[in-house]
Design an enzyme around this catalytic site. Sequence first.
Site, PDB file in Angstrom:
ATOM      1  N   CYS A  11      53.872  39.939  53.903  1.00 47.26           N
ATOM      2  CA  CYS A  11      54.851  39.384  52.947  1.00 47.26           C
ATOM      3  C   CYS A  11      56.098  40.247  52.808  1.00 47.26           C
ATOM      4  O   CYS A  11      57.060  39.841  52.158  1.00 47.26           O
ATOM      5  CB  CYS A  11      54.198  39.175  51.588  1.00 47.26           C
ATOM      6  SG  CYS A  11      52.966  37.870  51.626  1.00 47.26           S
TER       7      CYS A  11
ATOM      8  N   HIS B  96      59.598  38.617  45.779  1.00 50.22           N
ATOM      9  CA  HIS B  96      58.632  37.879  46.605  1.00 50.22           C
ATOM     10  C   HIS B  96      57.835  36.945  45.699  1.00 50.22           C
ATOM     11  O   HIS B  96      57.425  37.324  44.598  1.00 50.22           O
ATOM     12  CB  HIS B  96      57.704  38.864  47.317  1.00 50.22           C
ATOM     13  CG  HIS B  96      56.599  38.195  48.056  1.00 50.22           C
ATOM     14  ND1 HIS B  96      56.819  37.184  48.962  1.00 50.22           N
ATOM     15  CD2 HIS B  96      55.251  38.373  48.011  1.00 50.22           C
ATOM     16  CE1 HIS B  96      55.661  36.777  49.442  1.00 50.22           C
ATOM     17  NE2 HIS B  96      54.690  37.474  48.883  1.00 50.22           N
TER      18      HIS B  96
ATOM     19  N   ASN C 176      53.479  30.477  47.882  1.00 50.48           N
ATOM     20  CA  ASN C 176      53.814  31.716  48.591  1.00 50.48           C
ATOM     21  C   ASN C 176      54.045  31.384  50.063  1.00 50.48           C
ATOM     22  O   ASN C 176      53.097  31.077  50.787  1.00 50.48           O
ATOM     23  CB  ASN C 176      52.669  32.718  48.413  1.00 50.48           C
ATOM     24  CG  ASN C 176      52.929  34.045  49.088  1.00 50.48           C
ATOM     25  OD1 ASN C 176      53.886  34.187  49.853  1.00 50.48           O
ATOM     26  ND2 ASN C 176      52.084  35.021  48.820  1.00 50.48           N
TER      27      ASN C 176
HETATM   28  O1  UT7 Z   1      51.768  37.711  48.950  1.00 46.98           O
HETATM   29  C1  UT7 Z   1      50.865  38.716  49.336  1.00 46.98           C
HETATM   30  C2  UT7 Z   1      50.323  39.435  48.197  1.00 46.98           C
HETATM   31  N1  UT7 Z   1      49.393  38.603  47.463  1.00 46.98           N
HETATM   32  C3  UT7 Z   1      49.396  38.649  46.159  1.00 46.98           C
HETATM   33  O2  UT7 Z   1      50.200  39.335  45.561  1.00 46.98           O
HETATM   34  C4  UT7 Z   1      48.336  37.877  45.425  1.00 46.98           C
HETATM   35  C5  UT7 Z   1      47.730  38.714  44.329  1.00 46.98           C
HETATM   36  N2  UT7 Z   1      46.614  38.095  43.623  1.00 46.98           N
HETATM   37  C6  UT7 Z   1      46.786  37.032  42.819  1.00 46.98           C
HETATM   38  O3  UT7 Z   1      47.852  36.470  42.717  1.00 46.98           O
HETATM   39  C7  UT7 Z   1      45.599  36.599  41.957  1.00 46.98           C
HETATM   40  O4  UT7 Z   1      44.607  37.594  42.019  1.00 46.98           O
HETATM   41  C8  UT7 Z   1      44.997  35.219  42.348  1.00 46.98           C
HETATM   42  C9  UT7 Z   1      45.951  34.112  42.000  1.00 46.98           C
HETATM   43  C10 UT7 Z   1      44.684  35.205  43.830  1.00 46.98           C
HETATM   44  C11 UT7 Z   1      43.699  35.002  41.562  1.00 46.98           C
HETATM   45  O5  UT7 Z   1      43.954  35.110  40.174  1.00 46.98           O
HETATM   46  P1  UT7 Z   1      43.048  36.044  39.225  1.00 46.98           P
HETATM   47  O6  UT7 Z   1      43.539  35.864  37.854  1.00 46.98           O
HETATM   48  O7  UT7 Z   1      43.073  37.429  39.808  1.00 46.98           O
HETATM   49  O8  UT7 Z   1      41.647  35.373  39.362  1.00 46.98           O
HETATM   50  P2  UT7 Z   1      40.271  36.027  39.841  1.00 46.98           P
HETATM   51  O9  UT7 Z   1      40.261  36.211  41.314  1.00 46.98           O
HETATM   52  O10 UT7 Z   1      39.975  37.220  38.985  1.00 46.98           O
HETATM   53  O11 UT7 Z   1      39.271  34.880  39.447  1.00 46.98           O
HETATM   54  C12 UT7 Z   1      39.039  34.515  38.082  1.00 46.98           C
HETATM   55  C13 UT7 Z   1      38.042  33.378  38.051  1.00 46.98           C
HETATM   56  C14 UT7 Z   1      36.809  33.623  38.884  1.00 46.98           C
HETATM   57  O12 UT7 Z   1      35.707  33.029  38.213  1.00 46.98           O
HETATM   58  P3  UT7 Z   1      34.707  33.923  37.340  1.00 46.98           P
HETATM   59  O13 UT7 Z   1      34.158  34.940  38.265  1.00 46.98           O
HETATM   60  O14 UT7 Z   1      35.552  34.516  36.250  1.00 46.98           O
HETATM   61  O15 UT7 Z   1      33.719  32.912  36.848  1.00 46.98           O
HETATM   62  C15 UT7 Z   1      37.088  32.884  40.159  1.00 46.98           C
HETATM   63  O16 UT7 Z   1      35.913  32.479  40.818  1.00 46.98           O
HETATM   64  O17 UT7 Z   1      38.662  32.206  38.596  1.00 46.98           O
HETATM   65  C16 UT7 Z   1      37.850  31.703  39.664  1.00 46.98           C
HETATM   66  N3  UT7 Z   1      38.737  31.107  40.668  1.00 46.98           N
HETATM   67  C17 UT7 Z   1      39.211  29.861  40.585  1.00 46.98           C
HETATM   68  N4  UT7 Z   1      39.021  28.870  39.680  1.00 46.98           N
HETATM   69  C18 UT7 Z   1      39.669  27.708  39.881  1.00 46.98           C
HETATM   70  C19 UT7 Z   1      39.231  31.688  41.782  1.00 46.98           C
HETATM   71  N5  UT7 Z   1      40.036  30.830  42.425  1.00 46.98           N
HETATM   72  C20 UT7 Z   1      40.037  29.682  41.715  1.00 46.98           C
HETATM   73  C21 UT7 Z   1      40.665  28.438  41.870  1.00 46.98           C
HETATM   74  N6  UT7 Z   1      40.456  27.481  40.933  1.00 46.98           N
HETATM   75  N7  UT7 Z   1      41.485  28.185  42.904  1.00 46.98           N
END
Ligand code: UT7
Length: 331
Positions: A117, A257, A287
Site C-alpha cells: 500500500c 492511504h 482500499n
Molecule cells: O492497506 C494495508 C494496511 N491494512 C490496514 O491498514 C488494515 C488494518 N486493519 C483494519 O482495518 C481492521 O483491523 C479490520 C477492518 C480489518 C477489522 O476490524 P477490527 O475492528 O480490527 O475487527 P476484528 O478483526 O478485531 O474483528 C472483530 C470481530 C470479530 O468477532 P469476535 O471475535 O469479536 O466475535 C471478527 O470475527 O468482528 C468479526 N468480523 C466480522 N464481522 C462481520 C471480522 N470481519 C467481519 C466482517 N463482518 N467482515
Amino acid sequence: MTKITAAITAVGGYVPQFVLTNQMLESMVDTNDEWITSRTGIKERRILKPEEGQGTSFLAIKAAQQLIEKGNVNPQEIDLVVVATATPDSMVASTAAFVASEIGATNAFAYDLLAACSSFLFGMSSVASQIESGRYKKVLLIGADKMSSILDYTDRTTCIIFGDGAGAVLFEPNEEGLGLQDEYLRADGSGRQFLGMEGGGSIMPATIESVKARKHYIFQDGKTVFKFAVSNMADVAEKIMTRNKLTDDDVSWLVPHQANKRIIDATAKRMGLDHSKVMMNIQRYGNTTSATLPLLLSDYEEQLKKGDKLVFAAFGGGFTWGSIYLKWAYN
Ligand code: UT7
C-alpha cells in the site's frame, strides 16, 4: 542556479464500472452493512470483473489516458513510466512496459514498483529524484491495483476491504519551489507475517496443493496491522509537520492511504486537522492499495490551488510506511 523541484502537473483516475456494495457482500459472506461501515467506513467498491479478462494494466492505461487527454500531454515526450502495483499483470514481464506502449509513450523506459500500500508513496520519492537530478523531464507515475484478483470472496476478513482502481500523476521540473518538499519513508520486514500473500512467489510457487489450500489470496491479521498502521501513519505525518515547521493551519490537505476510516481519523487527529482538510473516498472505492493516493488527487483536483500544502501518509504490507510533504503546483 535555480533549484529544480519535482511538481505534479497533471492527474488522471479510473475505476471500473461494476459496483460491489456492502449489501451484495451480505449474500456472499457472513457480514453486514452496519459492521463494514462502522469498522472501516466503506460502503461500496469497484470491481473489474474476471470475465472481462483484463488485468491491472487495463486500469493503469485508462487512468493514464485520462491524464494525457485532460492535461494535453504528448505521450511521446514522456521519459519514464512507473507503475506502482501489488498486482502486476503477470510475474516477470513489466506491467509498466506494456502500459507505456499502449499509451504511446514510445520514447520512455518503464518499470514496476512494489511496496504494497506504500507503492505509490515510495514511487513519488523515486520519480521526484529523477526529476530533481535533471536527468528526466516528464515522468508518469501510476498507482494501479486489481485487488479482486487476489481476494478470497469466502473470507470476510479481507474481501470486504479492497477494491480495484488506478490513478496517474505526471511529475515535471519546477523552478518556483513547488512540488515535493520533504519525505520520511520507512520499512520493517518483520511485518510481512501479518499482511501478504503466501503463494505465487519464489518461496511458494503455485502447485495443486497451494491452490487447494487457498494460498494465492491475500491474508491479513487485521488487528495487528491496524495497531501498527494507526501509530506509524500518525507518527510520520507528525514528524513531517514538525520537521517542516507546519502547523495545522499551514496544512491545506491530508492525503491519507484509504485503508480504514478509523486509521485516517486517528492520523488527522494527531495532526490537529479538521475533517474538511482530509481527503477521503474510501466509502466509494474501499482500499485500492497503490491507487488510493492518486485517486484522491484525481477526485479532489478541482479543489486544489497552487501553493496548497499537502501531507501524504500511507501504511502497507511489508511493513512499509511513510509521509511526504508536497506543494501543489497548479490551479
Ligand atoms: O492497506 C494495508 C494496511 N491494512 C490496514 O491498514 C488494515 C488494518 N486493519 C483494519 O482495518 C481492521 O483491523 C479490520 C477492518 C480489518 C477489522 O476490524 P477490527 O475492528 O480490527 O475487527 P476484528 O478483526 O478485531 O474483528 C472483530 C470481530 C470479530 O468477532 P469476535 O471475535 O469479536 O466475535 C471478527 O470475527 O468482528 C468479526 N468480523 C466480522 N464481522 C462481520 C471480522 N470481519 C467481519 C466482517 N463482518 N467482515
